[in-house]
Design an enzyme around this catalytic site. Structure first.
Site, PDB file in Angstrom:
ATOM      1  N   TYR A  78      40.986  47.099  43.940  1.00  5.83           N
ATOM      2  CA  TYR A  78      41.185  46.081  42.996  1.00  5.83           C
ATOM      3  C   TYR A  78      39.778  45.162  43.025  1.00  5.83           C
ATOM      4  O   TYR A  78      39.999  44.721  41.740  1.00  5.83           O
ATOM      5  CB  TYR A  78      42.826  45.090  43.530  1.00  5.83           C
ATOM      6  CG  TYR A  78      43.192  44.072  42.899  1.00  5.83           C
ATOM      7  CD1 TYR A  78      43.793  44.335  41.465  1.00  5.83           C
ATOM      8  CD2 TYR A  78      42.731  42.819  42.737  1.00  5.83           C
ATOM      9  CE1 TYR A  78      44.874  43.775  40.692  1.00  5.83           C
ATOM     10  CE2 TYR A  78      44.021  42.080  42.246  1.00  5.83           C
ATOM     11  CZ  TYR A  78      44.314  42.353  40.954  1.00  5.83           C
ATOM     12  OH  TYR A  78      44.512  41.324  40.008  1.00  5.83           O
ATOM     13  N   LYS A 111      38.883  44.797  38.996  1.00  4.63           N
ATOM     14  CA  LYS A 111      38.213  43.924  38.283  1.00  4.63           C
ATOM     15  C   LYS A 111      37.250  42.900  37.740  1.00  4.63           C
ATOM     16  O   LYS A 111      37.338  42.670  36.578  1.00  4.63           O
ATOM     17  CB  LYS A 111      39.254  43.144  39.350  1.00  4.63           C
ATOM     18  CG  LYS A 111      40.964  42.911  39.115  1.00  4.63           C
ATOM     19  CD  LYS A 111      40.840  43.238  37.934  1.00  4.63           C
ATOM     20  CE  LYS A 111      42.856  43.240  37.352  1.00  4.63           C
ATOM     21  NZ  LYS A 111      43.230  43.509  36.078  1.00  4.63           N
TER      22      LYS A 111
END
Length: 306
Positions: free
Chosen positions: A171, A175
């Site tokens: 993640y 991002k």
């Protein structure tokens, strides 16, 4: 209904719940026609009922707005194109995309398998790129035909992407890639009348619930600083024609706070003017690190930017 986004056509992905839902509702409230794009899956990407997008469309319609549901997979190359096409077919154009869709597969690196990594990258990073790619083709085609654009790309980053997060290597990497991609998109697409910005939101969603941050925090006056509704006003403004001079930025937003995140920049440097010997680098590197700007870490402490 408001007038800030009157006449604008906006796609919001991941709009079935959380921040995406709040964004879609506020954007519609400001007068835009909205494509509520949500595949309707569980937090980890596994199948669910798929009715979330239709529920948000019903909310918008009940409030006097105009919206359609689109249940395409943003991580699928052709699915992203169908999302863009649905806006053009239903509303005659496309002005704004809000890339918000995402899933979580949180594990420590030594427990994370290939599918856990690939699935998160596919939805967050590839999905953001794919939708942006098809939208940019539409805007470039209009530009080549002599038509003016006032396009907006609004991507969703995260504190995990800006500062790192244990147990979220997939993640965090996705991002961080979105933040960098946003700056690249701003540089590429400005000539076509398109801006690109990102937000790094702090709010209570089903994703933060997995981190023990799901409890409501309503204060005495009824205002909830952790509500995803607090993120939506900035996104609505960035989607408007008023934001045409703002591009290539990453905004940190949550509660009543809005700030600009400062990206990588050149820090302290030592130049010997010749090739370094490894044994002499220790004191030099330690001094550079000591002199470097320290990035605040949410929750306390700091990471040295080195």
């Amino acid at each position: 209904m408001g007038e800030l986004l009157a006449g604008r056509v906006v796609v919001v992905t991941g709009a079935g719940s959380g921040i995406g839902r709040s964004e879609a509702l506020e954007i519609a409230r400001q007068g835009a026609k909205v494509v509520v794009a949500d595949l309707g899956v569980a937090l980890d990407g596994s199948p669910e009922s798929g009715s979330a997008a239709r529920a948000v469309v019903a909310e918008i319609a009940d409030a006097g707005g105009e919206a359609i549901a689109c249940q395409e997979d943003v991580g699928d190359w052709d699915g992203s194109k169908r999302i863009v096409d649905s806006a053009i077919d239903a509303f005659g154009g496309l002005d704004v995309i809000v890339n918000n869709a995402g899933i979580l597969r949180d594990k420590m690196m030594f427990n994370m398998d290939e599918d856990d990594f690939d699935a998160v990258i596919r939805v967050h990073l590839k999905g953001t790129f794919s939708l942006t790619r098809w939208a940019s083709i539409h805007w470039r085609g209009r530009h080549k035909a002599g038509l003016a654009n006032d396009g907006r790309i609004i991507n969703t980053c995260s504190p995990a992407g800006l500062y790192g997060s244990a147990g979220q290597a997939n993640y965090s990497a996705a991002k961080a890639g979105i933040a960098a991609m946003t700056i690249g998109a701003a540089r590429e697409l400005g000539r076509y009348g398109v801006t690109a910005n990102a937000i790094s939101p702090v709010a209570r969603t089903r994703m933060t619930a997995t981190l023990g941050r799901g409890a409501a925090t309503t204060e005495g006056d009824g205002w909830d600083p952790r509500s995803p509704d607090n993120v939506a006003p900035l996104v609505a403004w960035l989607a408007s024609t008023e934001s045409a001079d703002v591009t290539g930025q990453v905004f940190e937003v949550g509660g009543g706070s809005v700030g600009v995140a400062e990206g990588w920049r050149h820090g302290p440097t030592a130049d010997k003017g010749a090739r370094w010997d490894p044994v002499e680098l220790g004191p030099t590197v330690r001094k550079l690190v000591a002199d470097a700007y320290q990035v605040p870490v949410p929750g306390g402490g700091a990471n040295r930017r080195n």
